[in-house]
Scaffold this motif. Structure first.
Motif, PDB file in Angstrom:
ATOM      1  N   ARG A 299       0.400  -1.392   0.030  1.00  0.00           N
ATOM      2  CA  ARG A 299      -0.176  -0.146  -0.509  1.00  0.00           C
ATOM      3  C   ARG A 299       0.309   1.287  -0.144  1.00  0.00           C
ATOM      4  N   VAL A 300       0.609   2.144  -0.955  1.00  0.00           N
ATOM      5  CA  VAL A 300       1.686   3.356  -0.884  1.00  0.00           C
ATOM      6  C   VAL A 300       0.368   4.516  -0.881  1.00  0.00           C
ATOM      7  N   THR A 301       0.568   5.717  -0.728  1.00  0.00           N
ATOM      8  CA  THR A 301      -0.134   7.047  -0.731  1.00  0.00           C
ATOM      9  C   THR A 301       1.127   8.334  -1.298  1.00  0.00           C
ATOM     10  N   ALA A 302       0.188   9.429  -2.265  1.00  0.00           N
ATOM     11  CA  ALA A 302       0.875  10.603  -2.949  1.00  0.00           C
ATOM     12  C   ALA A 302       0.407  11.515  -2.627  1.00  0.00           C
ATOM     13  N   SER A 303       1.306  12.103  -2.770  1.00  0.00           N
ATOM     14  CA  SER A 303       1.550  13.369  -2.664  1.00  0.00           C
ATOM     15  C   SER A 303       1.376  14.505  -3.950  1.00  0.00           C
ATOM     16  N   PHE A 304      -0.134  15.376  -3.997  1.00  0.00           N
ATOM     17  CA  PHE A 304      -0.352  16.030  -5.206  1.00  0.00           C
ATOM     18  C   PHE A 304       0.143  17.196  -5.334  1.00  0.00           C
ATOM     19  N   GLY A 305       1.209  18.314  -6.455  1.00  0.00           N
ATOM     20  CA  GLY A 305       0.207  19.329  -6.467  1.00  0.00           C
ATOM     21  C   GLY A 305      -0.625  19.625  -7.876  1.00  0.00           C
ATOM     22  N   VAL A 306      -0.659  21.562  -8.322  1.00  0.00           N
ATOM     23  CA  VAL A 306      -1.504  21.141  -9.230  1.00  0.00           C
ATOM     24  C   VAL A 306      -1.462  22.868  -9.633  1.00  0.00           C
ATOM     25  N   ALA A 307      -1.165  22.930 -10.560  1.00  0.00           N
ATOM     26  CA  ALA A 307      -1.412  24.235 -11.082  1.00  0.00           C
ATOM     27  C   ALA A 307      -1.995  24.528 -12.061  1.00  0.00           C
ATOM     28  N   GLN A 308      -2.495  25.939 -12.798  1.00  0.00           N
ATOM     29  CA  GLN A 308      -2.735  26.244 -13.862  1.00  0.00           C
ATOM     30  C   GLN A 308      -2.064  26.915 -14.711  1.00  0.00           C
ATOM     31  N   LEU A 309      -1.977  27.101 -16.230  1.00  0.00           N
ATOM     32  CA  LEU A 309      -1.638  27.620 -17.135  1.00  0.00           C
ATOM     33  C   LEU A 309      -1.183  29.565 -16.833  1.00  0.00           C
ATOM     34  N   GLY A 310      -0.997  30.291 -16.999  1.00  0.00           N
ATOM     35  CA  GLY A 310      -1.159  31.835 -16.216  1.00  0.00           C
ATOM     36  C   GLY A 310      -1.489  32.884 -18.267  1.00  0.00           C
ATOM     37  N   ALA A 311      -1.951  34.240 -17.627  1.00  0.00           N
ATOM     38  CA  ALA A 311      -2.401  34.561 -19.550  1.00  0.00           C
ATOM     39  C   ALA A 311      -0.583  34.391 -19.362  1.00  0.00           C
ATOM     40  N   ALA A 312       0.683  34.470 -19.391  1.00  0.00           N
ATOM     41  CA  ALA A 312       1.659  34.890 -19.995  1.00  0.00           C
ATOM     42  C   ALA A 312       2.323  33.337 -20.451  1.00  0.00           C
ATOM     43  N   ILE A 313       1.415  32.131 -20.425  1.00  0.00           N
ATOM     44  CA  ILE A 313       1.516  31.543 -21.354  1.00  0.00           C
ATOM     45  C   ILE A 313       2.556  31.093 -21.448  1.00  0.00           C
ATOM     46  N   ASP A 314       3.485  30.740 -19.626  1.00  0.00           N
ATOM     47  CA  ASP A 314       4.865  31.080 -19.585  1.00  0.00           C
ATOM     48  C   ASP A 314       4.455  28.929 -19.239  1.00  0.00           C
ATOM     49  N   ILE A 315       5.602  28.059 -19.453  1.00  0.00           N
ATOM     50  CA  ILE A 315       5.865  26.904 -18.720  1.00  0.00           C
ATOM     51  C   ILE A 315       6.240  26.251 -18.096  1.00  0.00           C
ATOM     52  N   GLU A 316       7.705  27.225 -17.889  1.00  0.00           N
ATOM     53  CA  GLU A 316       8.631  26.761 -17.025  1.00  0.00           C
ATOM     54  C   GLU A 316       7.869  27.427 -15.758  1.00  0.00           C
ATOM     55  N   LYS A 317       7.160  28.821 -15.748  1.00  0.00           N
ATOM     56  CA  LYS A 317       6.597  28.928 -14.731  1.00  0.00           C
ATOM     57  C   LYS A 317       5.234  27.446 -14.193  1.00  0.00           C
ATOM     58  N   LEU A 318       4.500  26.840 -15.251  1.00  0.00           N
ATOM     59  CA  LEU A 318       3.845  26.030 -14.726  1.00  0.00           C
ATOM     60  C   LEU A 318       4.202  24.882 -14.494  1.00  0.00           C
ATOM     61  N   ILE A 319       5.326  24.686 -14.955  1.00  0.00           N
ATOM     62  CA  ILE A 319       5.644  23.613 -13.790  1.00  0.00           C
ATOM     63  C   ILE A 319       6.585  23.609 -12.539  1.00  0.00           C
ATOM     64  N   GLU A 320       7.336  24.726 -12.516  1.00  0.00           N
ATOM     65  CA  GLU A 320       7.498  25.078 -11.299  1.00  0.00           C
ATOM     66  C   GLU A 320       6.633  25.189 -10.676  1.00  0.00           C
ATOM     67  N   ALA A 322       4.271  23.440 -11.162  1.00  0.00           N
ATOM     68  CA  ALA A 322       3.804  22.464  -9.854  1.00  0.00           C
ATOM     69  C   ALA A 322       3.997  22.295  -8.814  1.00  0.00           C
ATOM     70  N   ASP A 323       4.980  22.537  -8.914  1.00  0.00           N
ATOM     71  CA  ASP A 323       6.626  21.158  -8.659  1.00  0.00           C
ATOM     72  C   ASP A 323       6.427  21.810  -7.378  1.00  0.00           C
ATOM     73  N   SER A 324       6.642  23.230  -7.016  1.00  0.00           N
ATOM     74  CA  SER A 324       5.909  24.394  -6.354  1.00  0.00           C
ATOM     75  C   SER A 324       4.769  23.492  -4.720  1.00  0.00           C
ATOM     76  N   MET A 325       3.848  23.317  -5.512  1.00  0.00           N
ATOM     77  CA  MET A 325       2.642  22.857  -4.598  1.00  0.00           C
ATOM     78  C   MET A 325       3.322  21.452  -4.359  1.00  0.00           C
ATOM     79  N   LEU A 326       3.842  20.738  -5.018  1.00  0.00           N
ATOM     80  CA  LEU A 326       3.926  19.399  -4.505  1.00  0.00           C
ATOM     81  C   LEU A 326       5.190  19.641  -3.583  1.00  0.00           C
ATOM     82  N   TYR A 327       6.595  20.384  -2.996  1.00  0.00           N
ATOM     83  CA  TYR A 327       6.658  20.172  -2.229  1.00  0.00           C
ATOM     84  C   TYR A 327       5.715  20.376  -0.699  1.00  0.00           C
ATOM     85  N   LYS A 328       5.102  21.282  -1.324  1.00  0.00           N
ATOM     86  CA  LYS A 328       4.252  21.800   0.399  1.00  0.00           C
ATOM     87  C   LYS A 328       3.085  20.535   0.403  1.00  0.00           C
TER      88      LYS A 328
END
Length: 363
Positions: A299-320, A322-328
């Motif tokens: 049995r395992v569990t998982a931690s999730f981070g979620v993010a939405q693409l901003g108006a600037a369409i910045d892919i790197e920021k989108l991943i950052e 989501a990664d920041s939310m996963l860390y939190k």
């Protein structure tokens, strides 16, 4: 390929020599069919190949292609006459191909959930032809406008053989493309394929003004799984969790192994609130999912981070993001989603007043 075309040419000469009376009509029909056969091998998708078959049947024999079914190792593809009700033939296909449910059918040219408001047809005059290649099995269903003669039968079989050969080639090409894009352990996209897909989906979201979100998750304490069950046990966990997630997302979502025990999904036309809801459903599914391995249950569990693409369409920021939310999520105790779910609360002192606040799900 030239040998295949030579065989087709020889068979065409024999068949058309019997079917058509004059040499002029014979030559015209033979050339027309030969052009269709050559065109089949130039198509780049299953839909294009079968559309060519439909045009060929109608143009040469006046027959109507009712449906075309191609069974591959990966599933069952269905091309359907766009003027008809799906239910008119779905039961026939399910029975013929021993499919458990309509969910196992992939429609190549029709939206699966479309409103069925077109023509209905009786099945009395439905006939079918089969052809098997090394990597696929094809069945052509049609409704002839007149009785099928031996000669018409030969022509249909030539058309089906050419179509099946083209589909087989397409499957082999797709297999090579998949090999470069698929993670061999889990069967989902690899990181390189994910990044390419994200660029395209982000550009489309910006162009059409549609939301796009990503979900990133990581299996909690995965090192302990490897230490306890060995790397074979860890690999089985990764495979089964991947299968579980793929069963619970849409076909248009892109799911990838991002690295190690970390996964990521692109959710087109999905805002952050709905992405959070999906992430929490996936979290609960993983939590409740026992994975059999070596006569034990992991049995395992998982931690999730979620993010939405901003108006600037910045892919790197989108991943950052989501990664920041996963860390939190991991910092807040793991087995949770960040940002948390939005819950609605009613003020009991004022029943007409609805208050909303953001609350974190910490379990």
């Amino acid at each position: 390929m030239s040998k295949t075309l030579d065989r087709f040419s020889h068979r065409l000469s024999v068949v058309f020599g019997l079917v058509f009376g004059s040499s002029l009509n014979r030559a015209h029909a033979q050339n027309k069919l030969a052009r269709h056969i050559v065109a089949l091998n130039g198509k780049t998708s299953s839909s294009e190949i079968i559309n060519e078959v439909a045009d060929c049947l109608k143009g040469i024999l006046g027959y109507r292609l009712f449906a075309f079914v191609n069974k591959k190792n990966a599933g069952v593809d269905v091309w359907l006459d766009p003027r008809m009700y799906k239910t008119s033939i779905e039961e026939v296909i399910i029975k013929d191909f021993q499919v458990k449910d309509t969910k196992d059918l992939t429609y190549l040219n029709i939206e699966k959930g479309r409103e069925e408001c077109l023509e209905q047809f009786g099945m009395d005059s439905l006939v079918h032809y089969d052809h098997k290649e090394e990597n696929c099995y094809s069945r052509l269903y049609m409704m002839p406008s007149r009785p099928i003669t031996k000669f018409h039968d030969d022509v249909v079989r030539i058309i089906l053989q050419g179509c099946s050969a083209a589909l087989s080639k397409q499957i082999n090409i797709q297999r090579l493309q998949d090999a470069a894009a698929i993670d061999p352990l889990t069967g989902c996209c690899n990181r390189r394929a994910f990044e390419a897909q994200l660029k395209g989906h982000a550009a489309s979201a910006g162009r059409h003004g549609k939301p796009l979100s990503v979900i990133m998750f990581d299996l909690d304490h995965f090192k302990a799984v490897n230490d306890t069950y060995g790397h074979l046990g860890g690999d089985e966990v990764l495979r089964e969790v991947s299968r579980l997630v793929r069963r619970n997302i849409r076909t248009e979502d892109i799911f990838a192994r991002y690295g190690g025990e970390e996964f990521i999904a692109i959710l087109p036309e999905t805002d952050q609130a709905h992405a959070i809801e999906l992430a929490d459903r996936l979290r609960q599914e993983i939590l409740a999912f026992p994975i059999p391995f070596s006569n034990r249950l992991i049995r395992v569990t998982a931690s999730f981070g979620v993010a939405q693409l901003g108006a600037a369409i910045d892919i790197e920021k989108l991943i950052e993001d989501a990664d920041s939310m996963l860390y939190k999520a991991k910092f807040n105790g793991r087995n949770t989603v960040m940002p948390g779910l939005i819950k609605v609360h009613r003020d009991e002192t004022s029943p007409s007043l609805i208050q909303t606040k953001r609350s974190l799900i910490l379990q």
